[in-house]
Design a protein around this motif. Sequence first.
Motif, PDB file in Angstrom:
ATOM      1  N   GLY A   1       0.828  -1.192   0.000  1.00  0.00           N
ATOM      2  CA  GLY A   1       0.000   0.000   0.000  1.00  0.00           C
ATOM      3  C   GLY A   1       0.864   1.243   0.000  1.00  0.00           C
ATOM      4  N   ALA A   2       0.233   2.406  -0.213  1.00  0.00           N
ATOM      5  CA  ALA A   2       0.982   3.654  -0.254  1.00  0.00           C
ATOM      6  C   ALA A   2       1.752   3.893   1.040  1.00  0.00           C
ATOM      7  N   ALA A   3       1.201   3.419   2.157  1.00  0.00           N
ATOM      8  CA  ALA A   3       1.859   3.623   3.447  1.00  0.00           C
ATOM      9  C   ALA A   3       3.175   2.858   3.563  1.00  0.00           C
ATOM     10  N   ASP A   4       3.400   1.919   2.656  1.00  0.00           N
ATOM     11  CA  ASP A   4       4.635   1.124   2.699  1.00  0.00           C
ATOM     12  C   ASP A   4       5.794   1.762   1.937  1.00  0.00           C
ATOM     13  N   ALA A   5       5.545   2.856   1.227  1.00  0.00           N
ATOM     14  CA  ALA A   5       6.554   3.401   0.319  1.00  0.00           C
ATOM     15  C   ALA A   5       7.856   3.752   1.032  1.00  0.00           C
ATOM     16  N   GLU A   6       7.781   4.429   2.165  1.00  0.00           N
ATOM     17  CA  GLU A   6       8.991   4.835   2.883  1.00  0.00           C
ATOM     18  C   GLU A   6       9.777   3.616   3.356  1.00  0.00           C
ATOM     19  N   ALA A   7       9.078   2.659   3.973  1.00  0.00           N
ATOM     20  CA  ALA A   7       9.754   1.473   4.494  1.00  0.00           C
ATOM     21  C   ALA A   7      10.330   0.626   3.363  1.00  0.00           C
ATOM     22  N   ALA A   8       9.617   0.546   2.245  1.00  0.00           N
ATOM     23  CA  ALA A   8      10.109  -0.234   1.112  1.00  0.00           C
ATOM     24  C   ALA A   8      11.379   0.388   0.545  1.00  0.00           C
ATOM     25  N   SER A   9      11.408   1.713   0.469  1.00  0.00           N
ATOM     26  CA  SER A   9      12.603   2.396  -0.025  1.00  0.00           C
ATOM     27  C   SER A   9      13.785   2.169   0.913  1.00  0.00           C
ATOM     28  N   ALA A  10      13.537   2.236   2.218  1.00  0.00           N
ATOM     29  CA  ALA A  10      14.603   2.005   3.185  1.00  0.00           C
ATOM     30  C   ALA A  10      15.132   0.573   3.091  1.00  0.00           C
ATOM     31  N   LEU A  11      14.231  -0.383   2.890  1.00  0.00           N
ATOM     32  CA  LEU A  11      14.655  -1.779   2.740  1.00  0.00           C
ATOM     33  C   LEU A  11      15.514  -1.933   1.486  1.00  0.00           C
ATOM     34  N   GLU A  12      15.094  -1.305   0.397  1.00  0.00           N
ATOM     35  CA  GLU A  12      15.884  -1.316  -0.836  1.00  0.00           C
ATOM     36  C   GLU A  12      17.292  -0.769  -0.591  1.00  0.00           C
ATOM     37  N   GLU A  13      17.360   0.344   0.092  1.00  0.00           N
ATOM     38  CA  GLU A  13      18.650   0.990   0.363  1.00  0.00           C
ATOM     39  C   GLU A  13      19.567   0.052   1.129  1.00  0.00           C
ATOM     40  N   ALA A  14      19.009  -0.638   2.123  1.00  0.00           N
ATOM     41  CA  ALA A  14      19.819  -1.535   2.945  1.00  0.00           C
ATOM     42  C   ALA A  14      20.234  -2.784   2.163  1.00  0.00           C
ATOM     43  N   CYS A  15      19.331  -3.307   1.357  1.00  0.00           N
ATOM     44  CA  CYS A  15      19.610  -4.568   0.659  1.00  0.00           C
ATOM     45  C   CYS A  15      20.614  -4.406  -0.475  1.00  0.00           C
ATOM     46  N   PHE A  16      20.574  -3.266  -1.171  1.00  0.00           N
ATOM     47  CA  PHE A  16      21.382  -3.121  -2.375  1.00  0.00           C
ATOM     48  C   PHE A  16      22.535  -2.137  -2.224  1.00  0.00           C
ATOM     49  N   SER A  17      22.864  -1.809  -0.980  1.00  0.00           N
ATOM     50  CA  SER A  17      23.998  -0.920  -0.729  1.00  0.00           C
ATOM     51  C   SER A  17      25.281  -1.551  -1.280  1.00  0.00           C
ATOM     52  N   GLY A  18      26.005  -0.794  -2.101  1.00  0.00           N
ATOM     53  CA  GLY A  18      27.254  -1.299  -2.657  1.00  0.00           C
ATOM     54  C   GLY A  18      27.098  -2.070  -3.942  1.00  0.00           C
ATOM     55  N   SER A  19      25.861  -2.294  -4.389  1.00  0.00           N
ATOM     56  CA  SER A  19      25.641  -3.014  -5.642  1.00  0.00           C
ATOM     57  C   SER A  19      25.400  -2.020  -6.769  1.00  0.00           C
ATOM     58  N   GLY A  20      25.274  -2.512  -7.978  1.00  0.00           N
ATOM     59  CA  GLY A  20      25.010  -1.636  -9.113  1.00  0.00           C
ATOM     60  C   GLY A  20      23.551  -1.225  -9.220  1.00  0.00           C
ATOM     61  N   HIS A  21      22.699  -1.816  -8.395  1.00  0.00           N
ATOM     62  CA  HIS A  21      21.270  -1.518  -8.444  1.00  0.00           C
ATOM     63  C   HIS A  21      20.976  -0.257  -7.641  1.00  0.00           C
ATOM     64  N   ALA A  22      20.393   0.757  -8.278  1.00  0.00           N
ATOM     65  CA  ALA A  22      20.033   1.989  -7.579  1.00  0.00           C
ATOM     66  C   ALA A  22      18.728   1.776  -6.819  1.00  0.00           C
ATOM     67  N   ALA A  23      18.747   2.106  -5.529  1.00  0.00           N
ATOM     68  CA  ALA A  23      17.560   1.880  -4.690  1.00  0.00           C
ATOM     69  C   ALA A  23      16.382   2.720  -5.178  1.00  0.00           C
ATOM     70  N   TRP A  24      15.198   2.131  -5.116  1.00  0.00           N
ATOM     71  CA  TRP A  24      13.981   2.850  -5.469  1.00  0.00           C
ATOM     72  C   TRP A  24      13.684   3.895  -4.406  1.00  0.00           C
ATOM     73  N   THR A  25      13.186   5.037  -4.827  1.00  0.00           N
ATOM     74  CA  THR A  25      12.775   6.085  -3.896  1.00  0.00           C
ATOM     75  C   THR A  25      11.314   5.861  -3.498  1.00  0.00           C
ATOM     76  N   PRO A  26      10.866   6.483  -2.403  1.00  0.00           N
ATOM     77  CA  PRO A  26       9.442   6.365  -2.045  1.00  0.00           C
ATOM     78  C   PRO A  26       8.534   6.825  -3.182  1.00  0.00           C
ATOM     79  N   GLU A  27       8.947   7.882  -3.903  1.00  0.00           N
ATOM     80  CA  GLU A  27       8.125   8.385  -4.995  1.00  0.00           C
ATOM     81  C   GLU A  27       7.987   7.363  -6.113  1.00  0.00           C
ATOM     82  N   MET A  28       9.050   6.603  -6.345  1.00  0.00           N
ATOM     83  CA  MET A  28       8.986   5.571  -7.374  1.00  0.00           C
ATOM     84  C   MET A  28       7.988   4.483  -6.997  1.00  0.00           C
TER      85      MET A  28
END
Length: 805
Positions: free
Chosen positions: A281-308
């Motif tokens: 849901g829309a309420a998950d956007a911030e947490a999903a972005s933070a999870l992306e940032e943590a999971c893909f730190s140092g990889s070639g994958h750019a983390a999704w932003t909440p807006e994305m």
Amino acid sequence: MTQGNERYLVAACDTSTDMLICALGWWAPSESGAARVELLASGDHMCRRRANVELVDTLDGVLRDAGLSMADVDGVLVGRGPGSFTGVRIGISTAKGLACGANLPLEGVSTLDASAWTAWRAGVRGLLAVAADAMRGEVYPALYRLDEAGASRLYERERVVKAALAAREWAERPDAGELQLTGDGLVRYGKLFEEAGLMGRACPRELWWPSGEGLLLAAAADAPAALPGGDPALVLPVYTRLSDAEENERRRLGLEQSEESRVTGVADELAGRHLQFRPMGAADAEAASALEEACFSGSGHAAWTPEMFLSELGEGAAVPRTWWVAHDDGELVGIAGGMVVDRDVQVLDVAVASGRRRQGIARKLLSHVSYDAQMLGCATASLEVEADNDAAIALYEGLGFSRAGVRRGYYGAGRDALVMTADLPLRLPVDAASPEPTSAAARPWPAPVPSRTDAERAEIARRQPVLAIESSCDETAVAIIDAEGNLLANQVSTQIDFHARFGGVVPEIASRKHVEVIVGVVDAALEEAAASLGLADGPLSPGELAAVGVTQGPGLVGALVVGVAFAKGFAFAAGKPLICVNHLEGHLYANLLTTPDLEPPFIFTLVSGGHTMLVHVRAWGDYEVLGETLDDAVGEAFDKVAMALGLGYPGGPVISRLAETGDPKAIDFPRALNRRGDYRFSLSGLKTAVTLYIEQETKAGRTIHLPDLAASFEAAVFDVQYKKARNALRETGAREYCIGGGVAANPHLREMMVRKLTRQGIRVTVPPRNACTDNAAMIAVVAREKFARGEFSDFSVDADPNMTL
């Protein structure tokens, strides 16, 4: 009947529209172009709301008219829709039963394609627009180009739109003057298309519905070189959208202010469950972005932003999307999502918190994403993954993905992307508790014919195994019993986890799930029965059964028709008698599983999610209902109280666990209709009293002691059950008592009834706990008794959602 390996006999059926399709045709494979089809016999006829009554008998008549039987048929075709939800499921369930009962390949075909080929056979050429009726002011619009070679699709996937919108879209096309209209949607919405200036080139009215020949021709175009068909477990309806309940859930989640609010799961000490899966849901956007940032730190994958993420969830997305999250006690621990493009779901993202990996979370998230994709018409899945991410690649390969190519530098200089693709459904682990049981079956189909010894055949004949199907609500169950009452198999596929996020059973989803799992559950029961009988060479085959039983009612009509339609097709194809069973009588007979010598007269209490009644069983089949509930059933009341307390669904097990440490006398809740001689039940007042108590205590700032509340609520319900049972025993003079239904699994109710009534010289029987909730074992017991008496049903029976004792 194979003719020198040159042609095959194919039976075709479709009940997606008011035209019941049933036809036989010769199928001649071709090395070039479409396979050759020769219509042998047809039973096509208009049939409104009677498809489940008429389909099998129509097929029987078509076969007899051709001087043939199911033993001559080489394969089965079925229309997958889109169309009437119930109609589509009747056709597919019957076809699955036919294919399983006769061990034949089954192929699903779009009903829209069948409509186009019906017009083609009638000589229509050029641009064809099919407007199939979708009810609710909507149609399934489809465009085709018809030439001498056949009908070709001009669209990517089936969809549903308002009829007025379809008329406007077609009228605005530059080639609108060439459009020729057909489809049963013209019956209801013809005026809209006429106002748009499109009805001038409409096909003759008799062509507005698909035909059996059209279905055969459509399949021939898809599989010209061989007999079409495969595993019946993998044939699903064509869905153009998710269910209303699922769409509403997505909208609700999108409006939530916090991902921790109004979720299904609660603390472990209350619900016994941590990990939950639900749509993003829309309420998950911030947490999903933070999870992306943590999971893909140092990889070639750019983390999704909440807006994305928010853009993915918006209603303006150009193509359908599906996103799911996993959370544990409010913490987001995993996400996965994809978009649908040309019948392929492109997996856009999969991320799981580092501390929660290797727990199957990614697989379960992908199971939900791929399931939604199948519902939206996808046949394949694709994704990109970093070429050096060995763990992720191994995960995807285990799901059925294979390497399809490499994108150099996709994730930056020196960081290549491996492109992977897979056919749907994915190879996902499936068990009885899986909410997404659509994984690809790794088995040959048609199944190898087992080889039996003379001793094995004699033992099977002596045991007379009867298969029984139960699909009245949210569990698909199959059991097999022998002539002596021994259970040879007892399989259940539950939907509880799937319905839990809606707070109760959603009938449309329940029906859909039954269609998806019924073949697998039947197969599992046949395998278990073979093991019980000590058969060495494969599962029990349909031809080795003595009869097929099925729950006819009562229950959810959409769920019941799936079981009834499958059972009728299965029994007809296997040449076995059909036995219809009353679900309520099944709960009564479940007591024979623990007390085989139980004999009337006795008093029986039924307490389940949908029924509460007190019955005087004067003889088997001779029942006097002394009293029923005037409002909520007992199980329903438990669910509603649990919901008021925020304890999740289902409520019975949660309240039972809480009540174990509570004081049943702590709160004096009312006992309704507790007068001698009155055997009716009413729980609405008790439910209101509990709700008022919660509100008053909350308003006063006092903490509610949940164990005491649960124990007091149980006591109020069970006291009434005991007193009415005791009074009925005294009035009738019966000396035996038994109980049944889902609530009969409650340990406190069982213990109270045994303890109090035994003191009065009453023999009390309680069924096994696993035979209290909806199950096929109890249906099998009744079916066995009816088989012994020769009480069989014909193939014109239909589901009866309002059946009573």
